[in-house]
Structures are given as C-alpha cells and as structure tokens.
Motif scaffolding. Structure first.
Motif, mmCIF file in Angstrom:
data_model
loop_
_atom_site.group_PDB
_atom_site.id
_atom_site.type_symbol
_atom_site.label_atom_id
_atom_site.label_comp_id
_atom_site.label_asym_id
_atom_site.label_seq_id
_atom_site.Cartn_x
_atom_site.Cartn_y
_atom_site.Cartn_z
ATOM 1 N N ALA A 196 4.668 9.758 -7.970
ATOM 2 C CA ALA A 196 5.544 9.917 -9.140
ATOM 3 C C ALA A 196 4.758 9.921 -10.451
ATOM 4 C CB ALA A 196 6.584 8.805 -9.161
ATOM 5 N N GLY A 197 3.442 9.729 -10.378
ATOM 6 C CA GLY A 197 2.606 9.732 -11.573
ATOM 7 C C GLY A 197 2.598 8.425 -12.335
ATOM 8 N N ASP A 198 3.150 7.363 -11.740
ATOM 9 C CA ASP A 198 3.193 6.059 -12.407
ATOM 10 C C ASP A 198 1.981 5.238 -11.947
ATOM 11 O OD1 ASP A 198 3.759 3.607 -13.505
ATOM 12 O OD2 ASP A 198 5.885 3.630 -12.969
ATOM 13 N N VAL A 199 0.847 5.487 -12.592
ATOM 14 C CA VAL A 199 -0.406 4.847 -12.191
ATOM 15 C C VAL A 199 -0.361 3.343 -12.426
ATOM 16 C CG1 VAL A 199 -2.913 4.823 -12.528
ATOM 17 C CG2 VAL A 199 -1.663 6.976 -12.685
ATOM 18 N N HIS A 200 0.318 2.925 -13.491
ATOM 19 C CA HIS A 200 0.405 1.483 -13.786
ATOM 20 C C HIS A 200 1.114 0.740 -12.658
ATOM 21 C CE1 HIS A 200 0.716 -2.202 -16.119
ATOM 22 N NE2 HIS A 200 2.006 -2.244 -15.815
ATOM 23 N N ALA A 201 2.266 1.258 -12.225
ATOM 24 C CA ALA A 201 3.015 0.610 -11.137
ATOM 25 C C ALA A 201 2.221 0.661 -9.840
ATOM 26 C CB ALA A 201 4.372 1.280 -10.953
ATOM 27 N N ALA A 202 1.556 1.793 -9.578
ATOM 28 C CA ALA A 202 0.734 1.907 -8.374
ATOM 29 C C ALA A 202 -0.380 0.867 -8.391
ATOM 30 C CB ALA A 202 0.136 3.317 -8.272
ATOM 31 N N GLY A 203 -0.999 0.697 -9.557
ATOM 32 C CA GLY A 203 -2.078 -0.288 -9.683
ATOM 33 C C GLY A 203 -1.597 -1.701 -9.420
ATOM 34 N N ALA A 204 -0.384 -2.012 -9.862
ATOM 35 C CA ALA A 204 0.168 -3.351 -9.628
ATOM 36 C C ALA A 204 0.359 -3.600 -8.135
ATOM 37 C CB ALA A 204 1.496 -3.509 -10.367
ATOM 38 N N LEU A 250 0.828 -1.207 0.000
ATOM 39 C CA LEU A 250 0.000 0.000 0.000
ATOM 40 C C LEU A 250 0.863 1.258 0.000
ATOM 41 C CD1 LEU A 250 -2.730 -1.135 2.562
ATOM 42 C CD2 LEU A 250 -3.057 -0.771 0.100
ATOM 43 N N ALA A 251 1.948 1.235 0.773
ATOM 44 C CA ALA A 251 2.846 2.392 0.822
ATOM 45 C C ALA A 251 3.536 2.603 -0.518
ATOM 46 C CB ALA A 251 3.874 2.203 1.931
ATOM 47 N N MET A 252 3.971 1.506 -1.151
ATOM 48 C CA MET A 252 4.634 1.636 -2.453
ATOM 49 C C MET A 252 3.659 2.126 -3.516
ATOM 50 S SD MET A 252 7.572 -1.323 -2.752
ATOM 51 C CE MET A 252 6.545 -2.747 -2.358
ATOM 52 N N ALA A 253 2.382 1.758 -3.385
ATOM 53 C CA ALA A 253 1.376 2.272 -4.316
ATOM 54 C C ALA A 253 1.270 3.794 -4.192
ATOM 55 C CB ALA A 253 0.022 1.619 -4.041
ATOM 56 N N ASP A 309 -8.662 8.418 -10.100
ATOM 57 C CA ASP A 309 -8.628 9.869 -10.338
ATOM 58 C C ASP A 309 -7.447 10.243 -11.222
ATOM 59 O OD1 ASP A 309 -10.872 10.130 -8.805
ATOM 60 O OD2 ASP A 309 -9.806 10.800 -6.997
ATOM 61 N N LYS A 310 -6.286 9.625 -10.975
ATOM 62 C CA LYS A 310 -5.090 9.914 -11.775
ATOM 63 C C LYS A 310 -5.296 9.509 -13.229
ATOM 64 C CE LYS A 310 -1.501 11.359 -9.146
ATOM 65 N NZ LYS A 310 -0.578 12.452 -9.513
ATOM 66 N N GLU A 311 -5.929 8.340 -13.420
ATOM 67 C CA GLU A 311 -6.154 7.856 -14.772
ATOM 68 C C GLU A 311 -7.104 8.795 -15.524
ATOM 69 O OE1 GLU A 311 -7.472 3.824 -14.282
ATOM 70 O OE2 GLU A 311 -5.495 3.051 -14.846
ATOM 71 N N ASN A 312 -8.122 9.317 -14.809
ATOM 72 C CA ASN A 312 -9.079 10.213 -15.438
ATOM 73 C C ASN A 312 -8.422 11.533 -15.837
ATOM 74 O OD1 ASN A 312 -11.170 8.394 -15.173
ATOM 75 N ND2 ASN A 312 -11.793 9.163 -13.163
ATOM 76 N N VAL A 313 -7.466 11.994 -15.013
ATOM 77 C CA VAL A 313 -6.744 13.200 -15.352
ATOM 78 C C VAL A 313 -5.905 12.973 -16.622
ATOM 79 C CG1 VAL A 313 -4.910 14.771 -14.623
ATOM 80 C CG2 VAL A 313 -6.665 14.082 -12.995
ATOM 81 N N ALA A 336 -7.766 6.887 -5.676
ATOM 82 C CA ALA A 336 -6.710 7.815 -6.088
ATOM 83 C C ALA A 336 -6.149 7.424 -7.459
ATOM 84 C CB ALA A 336 -5.596 7.835 -5.046
ATOM 85 N N ALA A 337 -5.969 6.121 -7.681
ATOM 86 C CA ALA A 337 -5.474 5.655 -8.972
ATOM 87 C C ALA A 337 -6.466 5.964 -10.084
ATOM 88 C CB ALA A 337 -5.184 4.157 -8.911
#
Length: 222
Positions: free
Chosen positions: A180-188, A171-174, A218-222, A215-216
């Motif tokens: 950092a704006g890396d939604v793909h890595a956060a999602g993983a 969860l912390a790494m997400a 919201d980032k994707e929608n942006v 949050a992920a």
C-alpha cells in the motif's frame, strides 16, 4: 525407549527446536527417524510428524516433497478429527504454494484453513490462515480481500498465544503495508517482528525479516 510414540514425540519436539534455530539439515535427520515409525503411530501423532518433516523439507528447498508431506498430514488430521492440525497444515500448504508461485492454489487452501478455524474457534490457526489469505490475495491483485483479511489479523493477533504465529503475522502485515506504500507502518511491523525474533531466538525468521527491511529501504529511497 521401545515406545514408538514417545520416540516420535521427542523427535518432533527436537525437530521444531532445530528448525527455529535455522538448522534444517539436523532437523530433517531427527524427524526422518520418526517418519519411519508412522505405521506404529496414531493418526494425530503421525500428522504432527509429517508436518514437521514437511517444514524441514521446505526449509531445505525440497518444495514438491514438502507439499506432498503437508497433503499427507492433512489426510491424517482429518482421519483423527483433530481440526487444529488440519487447519494448521492447510495454512502451511498455502504458504508452500505461495513459494511455488501458485497463488490461486494458495488462496484456496488458505480460505479452507480460515473456514475450518472459524468453525472450531481456533485463533492461532485463524490468524495464520488469514495472513496467507491476505498475501495470496495481494499476489492476485485482490486488494479488497487482502485488506479485509489483514484488518482481521490485526484485531486477532492480541489473542494469539503462539510466538511464531505472531511473528508470521507481523511479517505478513509488513508486506501488506508495503504494498500500500505505507513504509512507516510496514517498518513498525518489522520492528515488532524483529523484537519477537530476538527475544525467542527464532533464527529461522531472520532471512524474512532482512528481506522486509531491504524492501522498506528500497521504498524509502524511491
């Protein structure tokens, strides 16, 4: 049983189960019975009871009480010379200070936890402390320190045996990757956390998981 240590040990174990099931009211009722036995317990057992009581109070939104209990638990851990409990409670104290929006104090406690865990080769506590170091550093805009902390978390997590620490790290790494704006890595990382939460039935982490997913999204929608 008239054995205070046995009663406290059972109460502590049951409290942890209830907390993971997201039943903090019941967890507090159970551990409160053990808190009154503190004078009859060894410092190490007393530390464990106070730690569980603090987590229960935090889950109930009683943050100042939780912080005071974590501080007492750290004192008993030092008295007992049980370094993993000291490092563990320093990590919990850091997390509580983050919730209280005091990242400077959180970072100081997290760094202390990390130093202690390194000195005594405690991978679970080191992973937990580094994750809190990273999150506090993000709040303070110290991204180089956050990146270094989470890079080490990623390397350590395969050596960690405690499922809650692995969930917390994911969860912390997400959150780190989201910053950092890396939604793909956060999602993983969120998928990994979700699988561990469901496998172990750690219901208490589901709200954090859902917050991360929102949050992920919201980032994707942006």
């Amino acid at each position: 049983t008239p054995d205070s240590a046995m009663r406290a040990n059972i109460a502590s174990a049951l409290c942890i189960i209830l907390l993971y099931q997201d039943r903090p009211d019941e967890a507090w009722s159970v551990i409160e019975e053990a808190v009154v036995l503190l004078d009859q317990l060894s410092p190490a057992m007393g530390c464990e009871v106070l730690q569980d009581a603090a987590i229960a109070r935090r889950a109930l939104g009683r943050l100042d009480e939780a912080i005071a209990l974590f501080e007492r638990a750290i004192g008993l851990a030092r008295e007992a010379g049980v370094r993993y409990l000291e490092a563990q409670n320093l990590g919990y104290l850091a997390a509580a200070e983050m919730t209280r929006n005091n990242p400077e104090a959180a970072l100081a406690h997290a760094r202390e936890a990390v130093a202690l865990a390194r000195a005594h080769a405690l991978p679970n506590q080191l992973t937990f402390g580094l994750a809190k170091t990273g999150l506090a550093s993000i709040r303070l805009g110290r991204m180089a320190e956050a990146d270094a902390a989470f890079a080490e978390v990623a390397a350590l997590v395969s050596r960690v045996s405690a499922p809650p620490v692995r969930i917390d790290a994911a969860l912390a790494m997400a959150e780190w990757r989201m910053t950092a704006g890396d939604v793909h890595a956060a999602g993983a990382h969120l998928v990994e956390a979700g699988a561990m939460i469901e496998r172990g039935q750690f219901a208490s982490y589901r709200s954090q998981l859902e917050a991360g997913r929102r949050a992920a999204g919201d980032k994707e929608n942006v």
